[in-house]
Write a protein that holds these residues in place. Structure first.
Motif: not given
Length: 333
Positions: A217, A232-233
């Protein structure tokens, strides 16, 4: 025909370059059975700086002649983890106590050090900057501000990122997020490798692996290392991800699934993971731990991968070997 790196990067982003799997590979250097190479950095002259886990050692490896030499042995710790260049031939790194046999870190034993290779007559200066008594397992490390001397270091046990000044010792937790945490069950190892985007200034991106939760991420960060937006992955379920390298054009990350003995290329745009080399039953990169691009004209397209020799997960349950460095020519991938 000469093709500029900018055009290559553009073709990667547009998806017009077809990846070729199983790139040419060669073993650059290898240590005795029972050794574990943990992390790797590169000097401007192309020599590799390798940290060891299980013994408090740092080695220099000339990838062009395949020669290696011990350049530093620390006292008061049992192993060295993350490392990054802070200034010309000055490296910041983390060290502490970790027992390979049972994969157990000793909380409160970790510290930040510097290695200066600029001394006259090839003198090497190693200094401990600061103990970080609140840390459980300092792992990945990346330079935040080379002028000030600030680095970011991940604590895999507590699931946070700490800003440390490698010269003054000032330390502060700057990011703590559930995405960094270890899994509820199993080895308590969360955030592992970390790397900052090459862009300087107030808007940068910190990329990270979560080893225990098997994802890659990112999070935007300010100049002081604090988060300026949500995590954010990018990629899920790739494997037990360790340290990684960002592609020079920022289109991909080259990541290691340590437990599977595999090297992946992950698209930063789509999260798609492409297997480049290795396999669960392969001795090519058993227990891959870290990866870095070469820095000279000779090896700018070469990825250097360090391994643990499969100590934490023997191939087919039995095979282990000495730690090694494997070079992959990934030109065109």
């Amino acid at each position: 025909m000469f093709v500029s790196r900018a055009l290559v990067c553009l073709s990667l982003l547009l998806g017009t370059t077809q990846a070729v799997l199983s790139p040419p590979a060669r073993t650059v250097a290898q240590w005795d059975v029972g050794t574990w190479a943990e992390n790797i950095a590169v000097r401007s002259n192309g020599h590799l700086i390798v940290t060891m886990l299980g013994v408090p050692e740092i080695w220099s490896v000339d990838p062009f002649t395949s020669t290696k030499s011990l350049i530093a042995t620390l006292t008061g710790v049992t192993g060295v983890t993350g490392i990054d260049e802070l200034a010309h031939d000055v490296f910041a790194f983390a060290a502490g106590n970790f027992t390979i046999a049972n994969a157990t870190a000793t909380p409160g034993s970790y510290s930040i050090w510097t290695l200066d290779l600029n001394g006259p007559g090839k003198t090497k200066v190693v200094k401990k900057t600061v103990d970080v008594p609140g840390a459980t397992l300092l792992n990945g490390l990346t330079t935040l501000d080379a002028v000030k001397g600030d680095v970011l270091v991940s604590d895999s046990g507590l699931g946070n990122v700490i800003r440390v000044n490698a010269y003054t010792g000032a330390a502060k937790v700057v990011i703590s997020d559930p995405a960094f945490s270890p899994p509820a069950e199993g080895p308590q190892l969360g955030i592992n490798g970390i790397r900052l985007s090459s862009r300087t200034g107030p808007r940068r991106t910190l990329f990270f692996n979560n080893w225990g939760n098997s994802f890659f991420g990112s999070v935007p960060v300010a100049a002081d290392g604090t988060a300026t937006g949500p995590v954010k992955i990018i990629a899920h379920n790739v494997g037990l991800l360790d340290d990684f390298a960002l592609s020079p054009c920022g289109a991909y990350v080259w990541d290691l699934a340590e437990g599977q003995n595999e090297l992946f290329k992950i698209s930063l745009k789509t999260g798609e993971a492409t297997l480049i080399a290795g396999a669960p039953d392969s001795a090519l990169i058993p227990g891959g731990t870290s990866v870095v691009f070469g820095r000279t004209a000779k090896d700018k397209d070469v990825l250097y991968v360090t391994t643990s020799g499969g100590l934490a997960g023997p191939i087919n349950g039995t095979y282990v070997e000495g730690a090694k460095i494997v070079a992959f020519n990934v030109r065109g991938l």
